[in-house]
Every structure is written in structure tokens, then in C-alpha cells.
Write a protein that holds these residues in place. Structure first.
Motif, mmCIF file in Angstrom:
data_model
loop_
_atom_site.group_PDB
_atom_site.id
_atom_site.type_symbol
_atom_site.label_atom_id
_atom_site.label_comp_id
_atom_site.label_asym_id
_atom_site.label_seq_id
_atom_site.Cartn_x
_atom_site.Cartn_y
_atom_site.Cartn_z
ATOM 1 N N LEU A 48 57.313 15.567 11.836
ATOM 2 C CA LEU A 48 57.366 16.786 12.644
ATOM 3 C C LEU A 48 57.372 16.519 14.144
ATOM 4 O O LEU A 48 57.605 17.445 14.934
ATOM 5 N N ILE A 49 57.113 15.302 14.545
ATOM 6 C CA ILE A 49 57.063 14.999 15.981
ATOM 7 C C ILE A 49 58.470 14.723 16.484
ATOM 8 O O ILE A 49 59.105 13.742 16.090
ATOM 9 N N GLY A 62 57.924 14.052 21.748
ATOM 10 C CA GLY A 62 56.889 15.035 21.447
ATOM 11 C C GLY A 62 55.523 14.410 21.299
ATOM 12 O O GLY A 62 55.326 13.206 21.455
ATOM 13 N N ASN A 63 54.539 15.276 20.958
ATOM 14 C CA ASN A 63 53.166 14.804 20.825
ATOM 15 C C ASN A 63 52.380 15.761 19.917
ATOM 16 O O ASN A 63 52.964 16.578 19.204
ATOM 17 N N ARG A 64 51.065 15.693 19.991
ATOM 18 C CA ARG A 64 50.218 16.483 19.091
ATOM 19 C C ARG A 64 50.412 17.989 19.258
ATOM 20 O O ARG A 64 50.189 18.753 18.318
ATOM 21 N N PHE A 65 50.817 18.439 20.418
ATOM 22 C CA PHE A 65 51.009 19.864 20.626
ATOM 23 C C PHE A 65 52.208 20.388 19.823
ATOM 24 O O PHE A 65 52.226 21.544 19.406
ATOM 25 N N GLY A 88 51.965 10.878 20.014
ATOM 26 C CA GLY A 88 53.216 10.992 20.752
ATOM 27 C C GLY A 88 54.275 10.030 20.243
ATOM 28 O O GLY A 88 53.969 8.974 19.697
ATOM 29 N N ARG A 89 55.518 10.417 20.456
ATOM 30 C CA ARG A 89 56.651 9.566 20.073
ATOM 31 C C ARG A 89 57.251 8.950 21.335
ATOM 32 O O ARG A 89 57.449 9.646 22.343
#
Length: 375
Positions: free
Chosen positions: A224-225, A229-232, A258-259
């Protein structure tokens, strides 16, 4: 200056800093590292001049050779925000043993590497005062924060660098124009990890392409990242997969889960638990997995032929704690020019101004970050 200037590396770890100085033409003659497996890694790559001992005990009886340069990174944990930045941490005093070797070796130049908080501490100011008593030129332009990414390391890694010289003031080096990305660092590395466990050590860096065994829930989170992106993003797309503590934490931690980006340096510092995405931006730019030890070593600019001793966890600590060799080489080349007399000489006015500065603190007290006294 001799054809190959000599260097001592203290708190040497795996030898990232030595690697850079060797690549710049220096000859290491002594290193000290108390962790036996870290010292074994160093010896495997540079020779048996390393002493596997606590520097406190080493300094009591050792005969220190005369050298041109002393380098090293006294333990950063006493100053790091990750470990509380506690003023009563005994590791904050390890600089004294570094400077003891500087004094006994009668080196021309010394270099200290540490986390930025050192420059906001009483210990940072005490290093400067002690160095000046020994006759070293050191001030606010020879000490400061450098980002390894400005010197060709594919990673944002901000570190305090303190340089003292008996010869003259040696300003911190300017960025050298080198630039490297995550894509550059991962070139030639297979997309899928090829090892489950380590072979008998020592192992070369490519043998550290170690796969993890994530749970189905972790795999679902990874997928899903989005790029960058990141945890948000996880919280937005699948709150049911997001830990409650992350939902409650509405600020900070923007690199968690994060990616990495392909076409820039890694945004966050490669630390010792880079194989855990919950600790930082450590997801592969495209694959749904954390980066491997091999990829982390590449981001730290270790060559593939470098050999390692220890368990997976212990090697990860060595990788994360190291000074990136490419960054160390830039420092070494800067110092080598200074030893050869190729640095720009100060004007009389500049020299007078810097002598005046030596009567005042290098690091302004009002800007120092308050540290906790709880232990």
C-alpha cells in the motif's frame, strides 16, 4: 609530508573511515575497536594493526606511534536523540581518550565525526578548548555539519565534523560536486534477495542480499505504500492495518514505513536497523520488501569486495554505524592537500580575526539543545 601519510583510526568499527583514507592514499598504522567482531571485520580488510580493546584500557598502557593524522567517531549514542541525548551518559566523555591519542601521537591533523548534537554540547566546546591547549588551530569554520550527500554518497547523512590542525586553520571542505542516487547505488543488485542466512563468515558484501520473512499483514502494508510514501499513506488507505500508536501520533515520524525514491539520495540516514521499515524510510523503491544488507552497504558506499564478520544483526550495526567511505575519502583528500601545503593561506587580517575568535566559545551556548539529566 611522506609519500603515504600515516593515520590512526579510533572507535574504528568496520573501518568505513579507514577505507576512505586508504582510497585517498593514506597508510593506516593503528586502529582501536572494542567489539571483537567489528575488529575482525576491520582486520580482514586492512590488516592486523587493529587492537580489539576498550580505548579506556588501551590508553593506560599502549605506546602510541607518531602519525600524521588521527581520525575517528567517539560513540554518538550519548548525544543522539534516538537514545535520549542524556547528559549523564558516560559515553559522552569518550572524546577524552580520543584526544589523549591525539596528544601522544603528535599528529598534524585530527578529525572527529559525530552526530550534530555534539556541536550543541559542553563536550563539543571542551574538545575545542583541549585541542587549543595542545596547539591545534580550530574554530567555527573548521567545525560544523556536513551532509554526506554533498560528497557523492547516495544518502542524506548529516554529521558533525571537527578538524584541528597544528599547521594552520583548515576550513571544512566545500561540496565536491559529486552526486549519486539510490538507483546508482542499487545498480546490478538483483530485485529479489538471494540469501536466507549468512554463510560462514567472513562474507563479501553481495552475500548480504538477505531475504526476510514478513507476515501477510506486513506484506499487505508494504503493497500500500506508493513511491515516496510513508506511514501516513498507510493510515489513509488502510487504517485497519495501521498500528494504533501511529494513528495517535499525528506529527513527526514522516519517514516511518517510508519507501525510497529511485532518483535521489536516500532521504533518511541509514542506521543500524535499516531492515525494519517501522524504523525509517527503508522500503525498496519498487519491490514490496525492506532493503537488504547489501543495499544498505551500497547506500553507505562500501565496495562489494568488502568482507564482513559477525551475525546478520551485528553486521547491520557495523554498516549503520560506519562513516561512508566515499565521504571519508573526500575528507581525506581535503586533509592531504593541507598536509602538502596546497591549501589557501590566510591573509594577515583573516588570521588576526580567527585569533580573536579563539577567545570566545566556538559553539554559542544559547543555541545548545538542552539535554535531559535523567538516567
Amino acid at each position: 609530508m611522506p609519500k603515504k601519510p600515516t593515520v590512526i583510526d579510533l572507535f574504528a568499527g568496520a573501518g568505513g573511515m579507514t577505507r576512505g583514507f586508504v582510497d585517498a592514499g593514506f597508510k593506516p598504522v593503528l586502529a582501536v575497536e572494542k567489539e571483537p567482531d567489528f575488529a575482525a571485520t576491520y582486520a580482514e580488510n586492512f590488516g592486523k594493526h587493529i587492537v580489539a580493546d576498550d580505548i579506556v584500557e588501551f590508553c593506560k598502557t599502549a605506546e602510541i606511534p607518531k602519525v600524521d593524522v588521527v581520525i575517528g567517531g567517539p560513540p554518538c549514542q550519548g548525544f543522539s536523540n534516538l537514545t535520549g541525548n542524556k547528559k549523564c551518559d558516560p559515553r559522552r566523555e569518550m572524546w577524552r581518550y580520543f584526544m589523549d591519542v591525539v596528544e601522544k601521537s603528535e599528529c598534524q591533523v585530527f578529525v572527529i565525526e559525530n552526530v550534530p548534537n555534539l556541536l550543541k554540547s559542553d563536550e563539543g566546546e571542551n574538545i575545542v578548548k583541549f585541542a587549543r591547549k595542545l596547539g591545534y588551530h580550530i574554530d567555527g569554520e573548521t567545525c560544523g555539519i556536513l551532509n554526506a550527500a554533498d560528497f557523492g554518497v547516495p544518502q542524506n547523512r548529516r554529521r558533525a565534523i571537527l578538524i584541528g590542525s597544528r599547521i594552520d586553520y583548515l576550513n571544512l571542505p566545500a561540496p565536491n560536486g559529486e552526486f549519486s542516487t539510490v538507483r546508482d547505488a542499487f545498480k546490478g543488485i538483483p530485485k529479489r534477495p538471494t540469501f536466507q542466512e549468512l554463510a560462514e563468515t567472513p562474507v563479501t558484501t553481495p552475500q548480504l542480499h538477505i531475504a526476510r520473512n514478513p507476515t501477510e499483514k506486513s506484506l499487505a502494508r508494504y503493497r500500500l505504500i506508493p513511491p515516496g510514501g510513508n506511514r501516513f499513506d498507510l493510515q489513509r488507505l488502510a487504517p485497519e492495518l495501521t498500528p494504533d500508536c501511529w494513528i495517535r501520533k499525528t506529527k513527526g515520524g514522516t519517514d516511518l514505513f517510508g519507501r525510497l525514491h529511485w532518483d535521489g539520495p536516500a532521504r533518511c540516514t541509514i542506521r543500524t536497523e535499516f531492515y525494519k521499515p517501522e524504523k525509517g524510510r527503508y522500503l525498496h523503491p519498487k519491490e514490496d520488501r525492506p532493503i537488504t544488507h547489501w543495499e544498505a552497504a551500497r547506500l553507505q558506499t562500501f565496495p562489494d569486495e568488502f568482507k564482513w564478520h559477525g551475525t546478520k544483526i551485528r553486521i547491520a550495526i557495523q554498516i549503520g554505524n560506519a562513516v561512508p567511505p566515499v565521504f571519508a575519502k573526500a575528507l581525506a583528500n581535503h586533509i592531504k592537500k593541507h598536509l602538502r601545503g596546497e591549501s589557501r593561506e590566510l591573509t594577515d587580517d583573516e588570521r588576526q580575526l580567527r585569533l580573536v575568535r579563539e577567545k570566545s566559545p566556538v559553539f554559542e551556548t544559547k543555541k545548545r539543545k538542552q539535554v535531559t539529566s535523567k538516567c
